[in-house]
Write a protein that holds these residues in place. Structure first.
Motif, PDB file in Angstrom:
ATOM      1  N   ILE A 278      33.582  52.939  35.196  1.00  0.00           N
ATOM      2  CA  ILE A 278      34.750  52.490  35.950  1.00  0.00           C
ATOM      3  C   ILE A 278      34.486  52.769  37.429  1.00  0.00           C
ATOM      4  O   ILE A 278      34.055  53.864  37.799  1.00  0.00           O
ATOM      5  N   GLN A 279      34.745  51.777  38.272  1.00  0.00           N
ATOM      6  CA  GLN A 279      34.506  51.919  39.704  1.00  0.00           C
ATOM      7  C   GLN A 279      35.782  52.403  40.396  1.00  0.00           C
ATOM      8  O   GLN A 279      36.862  51.857  40.168  1.00  0.00           O
ATOM      9  N   ARG A 280      35.643  53.415  41.243  1.00  0.00           N
ATOM     10  CA  ARG A 280      36.784  54.000  41.944  1.00  0.00           C
ATOM     11  C   ARG A 280      36.691  53.705  43.434  1.00  0.00           C
ATOM     12  O   ARG A 280      35.624  53.817  44.040  1.00  0.00           O
ATOM     13  N   SER A 281      37.831  53.306  44.026  1.00  0.00           N
ATOM     14  CA  SER A 281      37.875  53.084  45.469  1.00  0.00           C
ATOM     15  C   SER A 281      39.232  53.541  45.989  1.00  0.00           C
ATOM     16  O   SER A 281      40.214  53.607  45.243  1.00  0.00           O
ATOM     17  N   VAL A 282      39.281  53.874  47.275  1.00  0.00           N
ATOM     18  CA  VAL A 282      40.512  54.344  47.907  1.00  0.00           C
ATOM     19  C   VAL A 282      40.958  53.306  48.924  1.00  0.00           C
ATOM     20  O   VAL A 282      40.160  52.825  49.732  1.00  0.00           O
ATOM     21  N   ASP A 283      42.235  52.949  48.850  1.00  0.00           N
ATOM     22  CA  ASP A 283      42.796  51.972  49.781  1.00  0.00           C
ATOM     23  C   ASP A 283      44.100  52.542  50.324  1.00  0.00           C
ATOM     24  O   ASP A 283      45.164  52.405  49.716  1.00  0.00           O
ATOM     25  N   GLY A 284      44.017  53.217  51.477  1.00  0.00           N
ATOM     26  CA  GLY A 284      45.196  53.851  52.045  1.00  0.00           C
ATOM     27  C   GLY A 284      45.696  54.957  51.137  1.00  0.00           C
ATOM     28  O   GLY A 284      44.960  55.877  50.771  1.00  0.00           O
ATOM     29  N   GLY A 285      46.944  54.849  50.738  1.00  0.00           N
ATOM     30  CA  GLY A 285      47.519  55.860  49.864  1.00  0.00           C
ATOM     31  C   GLY A 285      47.381  55.533  48.396  1.00  0.00           C
ATOM     32  O   GLY A 285      48.073  56.131  47.557  1.00  0.00           O
ATOM     33  N   ARG A 286      46.483  54.596  48.063  1.00  0.00           N
ATOM     34  CA  ARG A 286      46.297  54.192  46.668  1.00  0.00           C
ATOM     35  C   ARG A 286      44.856  54.451  46.234  1.00  0.00           C
ATOM     36  O   ARG A 286      43.921  54.400  47.038  1.00  0.00           O
ATOM     37  N   VAL A 287      44.701  54.738  44.950  1.00  0.00           N
ATOM     38  CA  VAL A 287      43.372  54.826  44.353  1.00  0.00           C
ATOM     39  C   VAL A 287      43.267  53.690  43.336  1.00  0.00           C
ATOM     40  O   VAL A 287      44.130  53.548  42.460  1.00  0.00           O
ATOM     41  N   VAL A 288      42.231  52.872  43.466  1.00  0.00           N
ATOM     42  CA  VAL A 288      42.059  51.700  42.616  1.00  0.00           C
ATOM     43  C   VAL A 288      40.856  51.918  41.704  1.00  0.00           C
ATOM     44  O   VAL A 288      39.772  52.305  42.168  1.00  0.00           O
ATOM     45  N   PHE A 289      41.060  51.674  40.413  1.00  0.00           N
ATOM     46  CA  PHE A 289      39.999  51.816  39.416  1.00  0.00           C
ATOM     47  C   PHE A 289      39.732  50.435  38.816  1.00  0.00           C
ATOM     48  O   PHE A 289      40.642  49.805  38.256  1.00  0.00           O
ATOM     49  N   ASP A 290      38.495  49.961  38.936  1.00  0.00           N
ATOM     50  CA  ASP A 290      38.119  48.634  38.445  1.00  0.00           C
ATOM     51  C   ASP A 290      37.066  48.753  37.356  1.00  0.00           C
ATOM     52  O   ASP A 290      36.120  49.552  37.457  1.00  0.00           O
ATOM     53  N   TRP A 291      37.234  47.915  36.340  1.00  0.00           N
ATOM     54  CA  TRP A 291      36.240  47.841  35.266  1.00  0.00           C
ATOM     55  C   TRP A 291      36.198  46.410  34.747  1.00  0.00           C
ATOM     56  O   TRP A 291      37.220  45.709  34.739  1.00  0.00           O
ATOM     57  N   GLY A 292      35.022  45.954  34.335  1.00  0.00           N
ATOM     58  CA  GLY A 292      34.913  44.597  33.814  1.00  0.00           C
ATOM     59  C   GLY A 292      33.742  44.458  32.869  1.00  0.00           C
ATOM     60  O   GLY A 292      32.839  45.310  32.819  1.00  0.00           O
ATOM     61  N   THR A 293      33.753  43.364  32.103  1.00  0.00           N
ATOM     62  CA  THR A 293      32.667  43.091  31.168  1.00  0.00           C
ATOM     63  C   THR A 293      32.564  41.588  30.952  1.00  0.00           C
ATOM     64  O   THR A 293      33.566  40.865  31.049  1.00  0.00           O
ATOM     65  N   ASP A 294      31.364  41.109  30.661  1.00  0.00           N
ATOM     66  CA  ASP A 294      31.136  39.701  30.352  1.00  0.00           C
ATOM     67  C   ASP A 294      31.019  39.510  28.848  1.00  0.00           C
ATOM     68  O   ASP A 294      30.456  40.355  28.136  1.00  0.00           O
ATOM     69  N   ASP A 295      31.540  38.396  28.362  1.00  0.00           N
ATOM     70  CA  ASP A 295      31.423  37.993  26.957  1.00  0.00           C
ATOM     71  C   ASP A 295      31.777  39.116  25.983  1.00  0.00           C
ATOM     72  O   ASP A 295      30.984  39.468  25.099  1.00  0.00           O
ATOM     73  N   PRO A 296      32.957  39.704  26.107  1.00  0.00           N
ATOM     74  CA  PRO A 296      33.336  40.743  25.144  1.00  0.00           C
ATOM     75  C   PRO A 296      33.481  40.146  23.746  1.00  0.00           C
ATOM     76  O   PRO A 296      33.904  38.997  23.591  1.00  0.00           O
ATOM     77  N   PRO A 297      33.122  40.893  22.702  1.00  0.00           N
ATOM     78  CA  PRO A 297      33.233  40.352  21.339  1.00  0.00           C
ATOM     79  C   PRO A 297      34.690  40.168  20.926  1.00  0.00           C
ATOM     80  O   PRO A 297      35.581  40.887  21.379  1.00  0.00           O
ATOM     81  N   LEU A 298      34.915  39.182  20.057  1.00  0.00           N
ATOM     82  CA  LEU A 298      36.256  38.969  19.533  1.00  0.00           C
ATOM     83  C   LEU A 298      36.759  40.225  18.832  1.00  0.00           C
ATOM     84  O   LEU A 298      36.004  40.928  18.160  1.00  0.00           O
ATOM     85  N   ASN A 299      38.049  40.499  19.011  1.00  0.00           N
ATOM     86  CA  ASN A 299      38.755  41.623  18.389  1.00  0.00           C
ATOM     87  C   ASN A 299      38.364  42.980  18.967  1.00  0.00           C
ATOM     88  O   ASN A 299      38.798  44.012  18.446  1.00  0.00           O
ATOM     89  N   ALA A 300      37.557  42.983  20.028  1.00  0.00           N
ATOM     90  CA  ALA A 300      37.282  44.252  20.707  1.00  0.00           C
ATOM     91  C   ALA A 300      38.536  44.702  21.454  1.00  0.00           C
ATOM     92  O   ALA A 300      39.370  43.888  21.862  1.00  0.00           O
ATOM     93  N   ARG A 301      38.656  46.013  21.615  1.00  0.00           N
ATOM     94  CA  ARG A 301      39.765  46.590  22.370  1.00  0.00           C
ATOM     95  C   ARG A 301      39.212  47.533  23.426  1.00  0.00           C
ATOM     96  O   ARG A 301      38.332  48.341  23.126  1.00  0.00           O
ATOM     97  N   TYR A 302      39.748  47.416  24.629  1.00  0.00           N
ATOM     98  CA  TYR A 302      39.320  48.253  25.741  1.00  0.00           C
ATOM     99  C   TYR A 302      40.550  48.978  26.280  1.00  0.00           C
ATOM    100  O   TYR A 302      41.534  48.346  26.663  1.00  0.00           O
TER     101      TYR A 302
END
Length: 510
Positions: A278-302
């Motif tokens: 998970i990628q973490r970044s700070v934007d002013g008074g906020r902390v943003v956490f980004d995560w992503g994936t390509d072609d996730p399998p059907l019925n997967a849960r994240y």
């Protein structure tokens, strides 16, 4: 001897299927698994015991990459069966990969953002959709689920029973954008439970209707709000349609010093950490956490989870261990209302309906079973199919619902069922039970059973079930007769703790 043109065309389809399957070095069971069918289905089609369907032909063509040969044989068979000529038959293109039957939708990109707003959370979902099917799409199903105390299912269940989530507080809004302007979408409730909602987003509004036609693309956006008293520290995305890219973002206050982690599950794997960081970044008074994936399998849960190292003002303590302690599977089932082993009701024979006089009551029971199966999908990927009997919901009536492994197939409704005949040939396979989901047991079952059961009008019919469906149906009939699968296990054979069970996500072996 085959004499009719239709039978010869069916023979040609079966031969073409077998030729490409063996050319790929696949067994019938392996091909069925890749296509998402019951392991015996390919054998039945090649053996001419089942007629080929359009969905089967499309999947076989895509999986075997037959350059249109399998699809052409199906067209020839289908045109003869319907009395069509080749010139009159308009044929949609064969998809590059098989899609779940009943939907031609592909999610080309999903971006899900959850923002902490002080008094609660704002969730915004943006999905870019492509209709790769053959029919126009007029509605799109979305789900909203809350779990205030994910590490304490009993407490969470009581909390939501006393403080149910309402449609009014969600303030749901939805829009579509096909590149020519943004249009609001109407919506309609499908299921309304204390902590779970299912909602149809409609491709229409007061100004008109705008179906998503085959080959077209559209972006839909929907958003809703949930108060801090109902939304727990987690955000989950489930992959229910073929998806090219999934992105998740958490936007949290920096002054609360959030710590975030994630986990994923799929049909073929138990829960484990996210495979990418998970990628973490700070934007002013906020902390943003980004995560992503390509072609996730059907019925997967994240699932992304967090805790605030600085307490929120007026926050109620969760009393939950940091890092997300694992919760027993049986506790999760108990929390959503599944009666657990040890309850006397599971050892009592269910009461028979007097049909058609009890039709309304019977339909209400089946509706409750169907709603619970939808809820259970949020907790576990039932890759082998799943069944639920009324006594497992505390209802002492003879009704059960069985959903095959193929989720596109209609669930089997069982009213006042009884087994009237069974094959002498049996096999042993591991079964699980929602009423003691912490274990799996090796259970012998006949490979075929004939079941007499009632219809809504009170008439009785006999239906034959084989292999996986025979096992699933027999399991539920046992519940209605006051038995559990442990009663059928061989003496001395131990139960296997689910933590040691290694076949989750694998198909039945036939």
């Amino acid at each position: 001897m085959t004499t009719s043109p239709i039978e010869r065309a069916a023979d040609s389809f079966a031969a073409e299927l077998a030729r490409h399957r063996t050319g790929r070095g696949l067994s019938k069971k392996q091909l069925a698994t890749l296509m998402g069918f019951d392991p015996s289905y390919v054998s039945h089609v090649e053996g001419r015991r089942h007629r080929p369907t359009e969905d089967f032909a499309r999947r076989a063509e895509a999986v075997l990459e037959a350059s249109g040969a399998i699809w052409q044989r199906f067209r020839e068979y289908d045109e003869l069966r319907h009395g069509r000529t080749g010139a009159a038959h308009r044929d949609p293109p064969v998809p590059g990969q098989w899609l779940p039957p009943g939907t031609g939708l592909v999610v080309e990109r999903e971006v899900a953002t959850l923002t902490h707003t002080g008094d609660g959370y704002h969730c915004a979902i943006r999905r870019e959709l492509y209709n790769a099917g053959t029919e126009p799409i007029t509605r799109y199903l979305v789900r909203v689920a809350v779990d205030r105390y994910p590490n304490d299912p009993g407490r969470s269940n009581r909390h939501h029973r006393e403080h149910p989530l309402t449609f009014a507080e969600l303030q749901l809004t939805a829009y579509r954008d096909d590149g020519n302007g943004r249009e609001p979408m109407h919506w309609r409730a499908k299921h309304d439970r204390d902590a779970f909602k299912e909602i149809w987003l409609l491709f229409e509004n007061d100004e008109g209707r705008f179906p998503l036609y085959p080959g077209d693309r559209v972006t839909i956006e929907y958003a809703y709000r949930v108060g801090r008293d109902k939304w727990g520290p987690w955000f989950q995305r489930a992959v229910r349609l073929p998806t090219r890219h999934l992105a998740v973002r958490l936007d949290l206050p920096a002054d609360l010093d959030p710590k975030v982690w994630g986990a994923e599950t799929s049909l073929s794997a138990e829960e484990g950490p996210l495979r990418t960081p998970i990628q973490r970044s700070v934007d002013g008074g906020r902390v943003v956490f980004d995560w992503g994936t390509d072609d996730p399998p059907l019925n997967a849960r994240y699932r992304m989870q967090w805790r605030f190292r600085s307490p929120e003002p007026d926050a109620e303590p969760d009393n939950a261990p940091s890092g997300g302690a694992r919760v027993r599977a049986s506790d999760r089932m108990r929390a959503v209302g599944i009666v657990q082993r040890g309850d006397d009701l599971l050892r009592q024979r269910a009461r028979q309906f007097d049909l058609p006089a009890d039709e309304q009551h019977a339909r209400e029971v089946i509706d409750r079973l169907a709603a619970m199966l939808v809820r259970l999908d949020e907790l576990h990927p039932f890759s082998k199919g799943v069944g639920l009997a009324a006594p497992q919901l505390g209802i002492g009536w003879s009704a059960a619902l069985v959903r095959p492994a193929d989720r596109a197939a209609d669930p089997v409704v069982l009213l006042n069922p009884r087994v009237v005949d069974a094959a002498t040939e049996t096999d042993e396979q591991y079964e699980g039970c929602l009423s003691f989901f912490d274990h799996r047991g090796l259970v012998p079952r006949p490979l075929r059973i004939d079941v007499e059961h009632a219809l809504w009008d009170g008439s009785r019919v006999i239906t034959s079930y084989e292999y996986a469906m025979a096992r699933l149906v027999a399991h539920e009939i046992d519940h209605l007769e006051g038995r559990l699968y442990v009663d059928r296990m061989a003496p001395g054979v131990p139960l296997v703790p689910v933590e040691e069970y290694r076949e989750t996500g694998t198909p039945w072996r036939y």
